[in-house]
Design an enzyme around this catalytic site. Structure first.
Site, mmCIF file in Angstrom:
data_model
loop_
_atom_site.group_PDB
_atom_site.id
_atom_site.type_symbol
_atom_site.label_atom_id
_atom_site.label_comp_id
_atom_site.label_asym_id
_atom_site.label_seq_id
_atom_site.Cartn_x
_atom_site.Cartn_y
_atom_site.Cartn_z
ATOM 1 C CG ASP A 17 3.301 -3.695 0.713
ATOM 2 O OD1 ASP A 17 3.072 -3.348 -0.468
ATOM 3 O OD2 ASP A 17 2.417 -4.006 1.524
ATOM 4 C CG ASP A 36 -6.697 2.476 -3.360
ATOM 5 O OD1 ASP A 36 -6.154 1.717 -4.208
ATOM 6 O OD2 ASP A 36 -6.089 2.960 -2.390
#
Lengths: 258, 210
Positions: free
Chosen positions: A11, A130
């Protein structure tokens, strides 16, 4: 034989790697180049940078980050997070990324996949999906970092992104993400048999056997994981050795062959 | 100096970055003068065959590459850059390639492999000794990403790779010409070794070793 890929996901915020990374032998834990180099030596097959930078003005930091990393580390790099135009894709690919992952923007504007694939080739376009289990069965596509439902079936959307020109699917189960209890194997198997492009499993890795299951039973072509590697629960090399011992073809990096 | 041919196709900079990392002088260029003067030439590329040829033709680079190849200058084609060296491709039937090498460029079939593209790390099984393999062990893993593959003339095949039940020519060599289907510039240590070897072939001025 084509090996199964192990992909650490980093990230990134404002050009720095964030979130619970705990390495003893790194001078600067947030430095993407240091981390990328570290993972390369450990045998990472690719790297994914997920840009979670909130403000638009600071988004160009990801371009610099890719530029720097790709000048020092020579394995494939995928960049995702908030990319919504072909122009964005071009800037990031030009900086040295190999693939672009698009998620919400592709749901809102499916043509983006096609335009990206036409311009840069299908192999550059990763459709990130997702998925969340429905009480009634099946899975629903969520967007905006998992905050917004779309009513779309994941199975249908996976078939559709392939048609639109995506070269790969990065499939995250929102139900298993963060649990460290293993990937959603049923979801993976379902999608892997639906499409003929590679599928990357994501969400739920806690132990090497979870990665094994995603590949052996979920038929994933690659597995992505974050905290299991960042927090040093297991090294990439340990995971790969486990997989190799359990009949999964993997690439063992030269440094780790002894 | 190595000239990396710039023909407006995806990800040409990675090859340049790899040479820079190795400290090998290289330049991304479409200038005929610079390419002609180079000690070695790399034709990289990711993308479609038709588009690749069209872009080369637009700058008359097709003609120049053929001339260079005939002159004996070390030439390395990578991925699409390797496929372009052949006569034609199933990707764009009827469009002539550079025709420097003989063989066929075909599409993977889902009856032979489970997923297309062939994406990821796979082994190169070395068929012959070659200066570009110097320092590598047989069956080293390289990064591949392609939907079309080459079936070259057997005498030119120095590396083979198996995907599903299909075996294809992953590395080729014909005199001063090499082709890698995989991406040395994305294949970590082994890949960098190949590029270093290529630069040494140029430096030594010999492309024998066969």
């Amino acid at each position: 034989m084509l090996t199964k890929r192990i992909i650490p996901c980093l990230d990134v915020k404002d050009g720095r790697v964030v979130k619970g990374i705990n390495f003893e032998n790194l001078k600067d834990e947030g430095d993407p180049v240091d981390l990328a180099r570290y993972y390369d030596r450990e045998g990472a097959d690719e790297l994914v940078f997920l840009d979670i930078t909130a403000t638009h003005e600071k988004r160009k930091t990801i371009v610099d980050l890719v530029e720097k990393t790709a000048s020092q580390v020579f394995i494939p790099i995928t960049v995702g997070g908030g990319i919504s135009t072909v122009e964005d894709m071009k800037l990031i690919l030009r900086a040295g990324a190999d693939k672009i992952s698009i998620n919400s923007a592709a749901v809102r504007n499916p043509e983006l996949i096609t335009r990206g694939a036409e311009k840069f080739g299908s192999q550059c376009i990763v459709a990130a999906i997702d998925a969340k289990r429905r009480d009634s069965g099946g899975w629903e596509v969520f967007i905006s970092g998992g905050r917004k439902g779309t009513q779309k079936s994941v199975i249908d959307w996976a078939a559709r992104v392939q048609e639109l020109g995506a070269g790969e699917i990065l499939l995250t189960s929102m139900d298993t993400d963060g649990t460290r209890d293993g990937y959603d194997i049923e979801l993976l198997a379902k999608i892997s048999e639906t499409v003929s492009i590679p599928v990357i499993a994501s969400g739920g890795a806690g132990r090497p056997e979870h990665l094994w299951k995603a590949i052996a039973e979920g038929k994933a072509d690659a597995v992505l994981a974050a905290s299991i590697f960042h927090e040093r629960d297991y090294s990439i090399n340990e995971v790969k050795k486990y997989l190799a011992e359990h009949d999964i073809p993997v690439r063992i990096a030269e440094d780790n062959q002894k | 100096m190595i000239a990396i041919i710039d023909y407006d196709i995806g990800n040409l900079k990675s090859v340049h970055k790899a040479f820079s990392f190795l400290g090998v002088p290289a330049k991304l260029t479409s200038s005929h003068q610079e390419i002609s003067a180079a000690g070695g030439v790399v034709l990289p590329g990711v993308g479609a065959f038709g588009e690749g040829i069209k872009n080369l033709q637009r700058k008359n680079l097709d003609y120049l590459i053929k001339k260079i190849a005939a002159r004996g200058v070390p030439l390395l084609g990578i991925c699409l850059g390797m496929q372009l060296l052949f006569e034609e491709s199933a990707e764009t039937p009827g469009t002539a390639g550079l025709g420097i090498l003989q063989g066929e460029v075909k599409k993977f079939s889902l009856s032979e492999v489970t997923k297309i593209p062939h994406m990821g790390w796979n082994q190169v099984c070395m068929q012959k000794k070659d200066p570009l393999f110097c320092g590598l062990s047989d069956r080293s893993n390289f990064y591949f990403v392609h939907s079309y593959y080459v079936q070259a003339d057997e005498k030119d095949v120095i590396g083979k790779t198996r995907y599903g039940i299909r075996t294809f020519s992953s590395v080729i060599r014909s005199n001063n010409i090499w082709g890698f289907q995989c991406h040395p510039e994305k294949s970590s240590i082994f890949g960098l070794q190949v590029l270093k070897n290529f630069s040494e072939v140029i430096e030594n001025g010999s492309n024998s070793g066969r």
